[in-house]
Design an enzyme around this catalytic site. Structure first.
Site, PDB file in Angstrom:
ATOM      1  N   GLU A  63       0.973  -1.292   0.101  1.00 44.78           N
ATOM      2  CA  GLU A  63       0.041   0.008  -0.044  1.00 44.78           C
ATOM      3  C   GLU A  63       0.935   1.180   0.111  1.00 44.78           C
ATOM      4  O   GLU A  63       0.495   1.958   0.953  1.00 44.78           O
ATOM      5  CB  GLU A  63      -0.951   0.104   1.140  1.00 44.78           C
ATOM      6  CG  GLU A  63      -2.103  -0.950   1.086  1.00 44.78           C
ATOM      7  CD  GLU A  63      -3.144  -0.674   2.165  1.00 44.78           C
ATOM      8  OE1 GLU A  63      -3.006  -0.345   3.340  1.00 44.78           O
ATOM      9  OE2 GLU A  63      -4.098  -1.389   1.975  1.00 44.78           O
TER      10      GLU A  63
ATOM     11  N   GLU B 108      -6.386  -7.546  -0.609  1.00 44.75           N
ATOM     12  CA  GLU B 108      -7.097  -7.572   1.093  1.00 44.75           C
ATOM     13  C   GLU B 108      -8.475  -7.071   0.927  1.00 44.75           C
ATOM     14  O   GLU B 108      -8.930  -6.207   0.163  1.00 44.75           O
ATOM     15  CB  GLU B 108      -6.223  -6.436   1.516  1.00 44.75           C
ATOM     16  CG  GLU B 108      -4.944  -6.641   2.280  1.00 44.75           C
ATOM     17  CD  GLU B 108      -4.060  -5.747   2.855  1.00 44.75           C
ATOM     18  OE1 GLU B 108      -5.005  -4.877   3.654  1.00 44.75           O
ATOM     19  OE2 GLU B 108      -2.958  -5.608   2.865  1.00 44.75           O
TER      20      GLU B 108
ATOM     21  N   GLU C 172      -3.366  -3.896  15.369  1.00 49.01           N
ATOM     22  CA  GLU C 172      -4.439  -4.918  14.660  1.00 49.01           C
ATOM     23  C   GLU C 172      -5.068  -5.826  15.331  1.00 49.01           C
ATOM     24  O   GLU C 172      -5.767  -6.754  14.662  1.00 49.01           O
ATOM     25  CB  GLU C 172      -4.174  -4.834  13.001  1.00 49.01           C
ATOM     26  CG  GLU C 172      -3.847  -3.383  12.432  1.00 49.01           C
ATOM     27  CD  GLU C 172      -3.525  -3.608  10.982  1.00 49.01           C
ATOM     28  OE1 GLU C 172      -4.536  -3.006  10.331  1.00 49.01           O
ATOM     29  OE2 GLU C 172      -2.770  -4.372  10.556  1.00 49.01           O
TER      30      GLU C 172
ATOM     31  N   HIS D 256      -8.576  -6.301  14.687  1.00 45.68           N
ATOM     32  CA  HIS D 256      -9.224  -6.191  13.212  1.00 45.68           C
ATOM     33  C   HIS D 256      -9.398  -7.790  12.919  1.00 45.68           C
ATOM     34  O   HIS D 256      -8.864  -8.837  13.202  1.00 45.68           O
ATOM     35  CB  HIS D 256      -8.013  -5.947  12.325  1.00 45.68           C
ATOM     36  CG  HIS D 256      -8.419  -5.670  10.919  1.00 45.68           C
ATOM     37  ND1 HIS D 256      -8.573  -6.644  10.118  1.00 45.68           N
ATOM     38  CD2 HIS D 256      -8.459  -4.518  10.065  1.00 45.68           C
ATOM     39  CE1 HIS D 256      -9.020  -6.191   8.862  1.00 45.68           C
ATOM     40  NE2 HIS D 256      -9.008  -4.893   8.706  1.00 45.68           N
TER      41      HIS D 256
HETATM   42  C1  GAL Z   1      -4.149  -2.356   5.178  1.00 44.78           C
HETATM   43  C2  GAL Z   1      -2.902  -2.863   5.172  1.00 44.78           C
HETATM   44  C3  GAL Z   1      -3.030  -4.152   5.999  1.00 44.78           C
HETATM   45  C4  GAL Z   1      -3.784  -3.922   7.352  1.00 44.78           C
HETATM   46  C5  GAL Z   1      -5.364  -3.575   6.724  1.00 44.78           C
HETATM   47  C6  GAL Z   1      -6.135  -3.382   7.893  1.00 44.78           C
HETATM   48  O1  GAL Z   1      -4.054  -1.112   4.976  1.00 44.78           O
HETATM   49  O2  GAL Z   1      -2.167  -3.477   4.102  1.00 44.78           O
HETATM   50  O3  GAL Z   1      -1.524  -4.411   6.458  1.00 44.78           O
HETATM   51  O4  GAL Z   1      -3.299  -2.923   8.246  1.00 44.78           O
HETATM   52  O5  GAL Z   1      -5.168  -2.481   6.159  1.00 44.78           O
HETATM   53  O6  GAL Z   1      -7.334  -3.046   7.644  1.00 44.78           O
END
Ligand code: GAL
Length: 712
Positions: A146, A302, A350, A353
């Site tokens: 990213e 992702e 995270e 998450h």
């Molecule tokens: C993205 C990132 C991941 C994780 C994810 C969580 O921005 O590439 O590593 O952080 O978000 O939502």
């Protein structure tokens, strides 16, 4: 070869005791996982000190994954440098606009223009590539992660030097920069290259064209990092494709420019499940990714199984949404569905998450849905490689968006929001759309929508005119052509070179929904009522304030039935030769009564439409319905079914029911590849895909928040 359809996620075994790997792999097999991204944030583990490498754990993981038939998208690990790098080389750390050097302890703390960062990153990349070049699990490289997500610019001396060089390459002379930036205004004229610096904190409004060049430079600086890594990988592992994960139409990287160097386009997307429009977001990003790759399949690299942890309040995905949105991405061109992350973390930023293996473990709705999606993806694998054929296209240009955002005035309208709103109209109408850059060939489309192209070149205006000449319908939205190719105001009427095609000249702009700012009102901070007191305020009470309503009705001028409302924005249009007025509006104003808002002008074999306002959903819907009818573009389904998104990819039809009630879709013929059962009530999955049934003009029930997929 990367498996198609790929299914998996970011796999971070370094966060866990090594004994977990076997359990992970057994679970992956149970879920049908066939591709994992390994090592995205493992630089500090792979190289704990300068010159000291530890690949032992990764060797084991790679071997075991391969033995289990799981392909690896190996990350170059350069997105989050280890603390030692920032400690030993503070020059690798970015400096923010206020001159503060950002520290480690989070992630992505690298200065895109730091030579030291790049040198050390390439040491890591080279070491990984040399070690795993021949490893049979290696199927793709995941470069960095990213780019620009947290840090897209740095205001340090090295970046300043790089910016100066970039300007020299673009403009050759200081005089040319002065001309394009318009530095005669406010005494900004430069006399020597040494005077140019990054636009860090400054007293007030910045020079807009300087800012747009800075945006270009920052995107290019990140792209140079990507290309440097890719060059090493292409040298050491030719034939292994590279990707780096985009974030939709993320503001700070010019996706079109980057896409040319990316072997497999990939995307990260986290729509908010609390928003009923969330599926539009996935649709928008999927169409954009497919278009960035010139129509080739992309990978959804992702997304998440349920909630993210970074919003103030993190809605969970409702039962079925994880699968539904995943199949939506496949329908729109994804050949892979991966998540962040495989196993939900037990510590770190995270921790909360969601993951494919949640904290609760297998006895959870999430796990059941993870397994269910694996099976659904294998049922629809026949679609892999297929193309979505769109007859309509939407123009999106990062550079024009930068110019619009950097312009000070005339109104704060976010160009991406406008582009998304037009895309949403097509989404809601069941019409496939591609995205286009202004330099692309327009020839294959029957309908081209230019939602808002603030900075417009003569070349693109000519290309649009040619497309219309040859039969295309061209729909141009407000705030187009305010600037010319140099980023200077279009003189002689906005739209400039597009005016003859559209038959419209924009004489002036007029935001509506304008009320005095509190600071401009008398002490107390608010108007004390709608009416001023005629006795005590005899002068001011006789002044009308016409444009206070933010939304005014659009009225069909010729009984055509077009309607809706104009929101926030109107233009004063002068109608030129050949254009007819379709919609008028009285813009809450005594000054523009019954003003033209939507126009239509036949041109050659085609038609050019102009929409001189920001219409609401009905306004856009009515316009697009009229244009589609004239252009002869029909929706995927002959009868639109509420709640159901229908997308055809190759010869496979996806029926995606986003609604909360089951939907019956009639008049279908084909073989059912996948028939999703209704979402299970209590954390388990009911039913299995009932594939194989043949329909001949029959109907099918698509369960709420579920999907049916047919081979046509
Ligand atoms: C993205 C990132 C991941 C994780 C994810 C969580 O921005 O590439 O590593 O952080 O978000 O939502």
């Amino acid at each position: 070869m990367i498996p198609a359809i790929a299914y998996g996620g970011d796999y971070n075994p370094e966060q866990w005791p090594s004994a977990k790997v076997d359990e992970d792999i057994a679970l992956m097999r149970e879920a049908g996982v066939n591709l994992v991204t390994v090592g995205v944030f493992s630089w500090a583990v792979l190289q704990p000190q300068p010159g000291v490498f530890d690949f032992g754990w990764l060797d084991i993981v790679m071997d075991k994954l391969h033995a289990a038939g799981i392909a690896v998208d190996l990350a170059t690990a350069t997105a989050s440098p280890p603390p030692w790098l920032g400690h030993l080389h503070p020059d690798t750390l970015p400096v923010n606009r206020d001159g503060v050097r950002l520290g480690y302890g989070s992630r992505q703390q690298f200065n895109p223009s730091s030579a030291t960062y790049l040198r050390e990153a390439l040491v890591m990349v080279r070491a990984l590539a040399e070690r795993y070049a021949k490893h049979p699990a290696l199927k793709m490289w995941h470069i960095n992660n990213e780019y620009g997500c947290h840090v897209h610019e740095s205001f340090d001396a090295e970046s300043a030097e790089a910016f100066r060089q970039w300007l020299k390459d673009r403009y050759t002379t200081v005089e040319e920069v002065n001309r394009v930036w318009g530095t005669r205004f406010w005494s900004q004229q430069y006399s020597d290259w040494a005077e140019f610096v990054p636009p860090a904190a400054m007293p007030t409004l910045a020079n807009p064209n300087m800012m747009t060049d800075w945006n270009r430079f920052c995107s290019d600086a990140l792209l140079a990092c990507y290309k440097a890594e890719k060059a090493v990988l292409d040298e050491l592992t030719p034939g292994i494709p590279t990707t780096t994960n985009f974030m939709g139409a993320f503001a700070w990287v010019d996706g079109w420019k980057w896409a040319a160097d990316i072997d497999i386009i990939s995307n990260d997307s986290y729509p908010d499940p609390s928003d009923p429009r969330a599926a539009r977001e996935f649709a928008f990003e999927s169409d954009l990714m497919r278009s960035l790759g010139g129509g080739k399949p992309f990978i959804q690299l992702e997304q998440t199984t349920s909630a993210v942890q970074w919003r103030a309040r993190n809605a969970v995905k409702r039962p079925g949404q994880y699968k539904l949105w995943s199949l939506q991405a496949v329908a729109r061109g994804a050949d892979g569905i991966c998540q962040f992350q495989w196993r939900q973390s037990a510590s770190g930023a995270e921790t909360f998450h969601s993951g494919m293996v949640p904290h609760a473990g297998k006895a959870s709705r999430t796990w059941a849905e993870v397994v269910e999606l694996g099976s659904a993806l294998s049922s629809v694998s026949a679609v892999a490689g297929g193309r979505v054929e769109a007859q309509a296209a939407i123009v999106w240009d990062w550079e024009s968006a930068w110019a619009q955002r950097n312009a000070i005035g005339p109104v704060e309208i976010e160009p991406l929001t406008i582009a998304k709103s037009w895309h949403a109209t097509f989404f809601e109408s069941g019409i496939a759309t591609d995205f286009l850059h202004p330099d692309h060939d327009l020839g294959k489309y029957k309908l081209i929508v230019v939602p808002s192209l603030f900075q417009l070149s003569e070349t693109f205006a000519a290309a649009l005119a040619q497309a219309a000449e040859q039969g295309a319908h061209v729909v141009v939205g407000a705030l187009t052509g305010a600037l010319n190719a140099d980023g200077h105001a279009q003189l002689g009427g906005y739209l400039g070179p597009l005016a003859p095609l559209l038959g419209v000249r924009v004489v002036d702009y007029a935001p509506i929904g304008v009320t005095p700012q509190p600071t401009e009102i008398e002490a107390g901070g608010a108007l004390d009522g709608p009416d001023l007191d005629a006795v005590y305020e005899p002068i001011s009470s006789l002044v009308k304030t016409p444009a206070t309503r933010a939304s005014v009705p659009l009225v069909a001028a010729d009984g055509s039935g077009l309607g809706g409302n104009a929101i926030g924005w109107v233009e004063e249009l002068e109608i030129l030769d050949g254009a007819g007025v379709l919609v008028k509006a009285t813009f809450d104003s005594l000054d523009l009564p019954g003003a033209p808002a939507v126009t239509r002008r036949p041109h050659g074999q085609g038609v050019a439409w102009y929409v001189g306002t920001n219409p609401d959903a009905r306004g856009r819907g009515d316009i697009i319905t009229a244009v589609l009818a004239e252009a002869g573009i029909t929706a995927v389904l002959p009868v639109q079914v509420p709640g159901v998104e229908a997308v055809q990819r190759g010869s496979v039809l996806f029926l995606l029911n986003h609604g909360d009630v089951d939907a019956v879709v009639p008049q279908l013929s084909g073989t059912i590849l996948y028939h999703g059962a209704p979402p299970a009530p209590a954390g388990q999955v009911t039913g299995q895909p009932a594939g194989g049934a043949v329909l001949s003009g029959g109907s099918v029930t698509v369960a709420a928040r579920n999907a049916v997929v047919l081979q046509l």
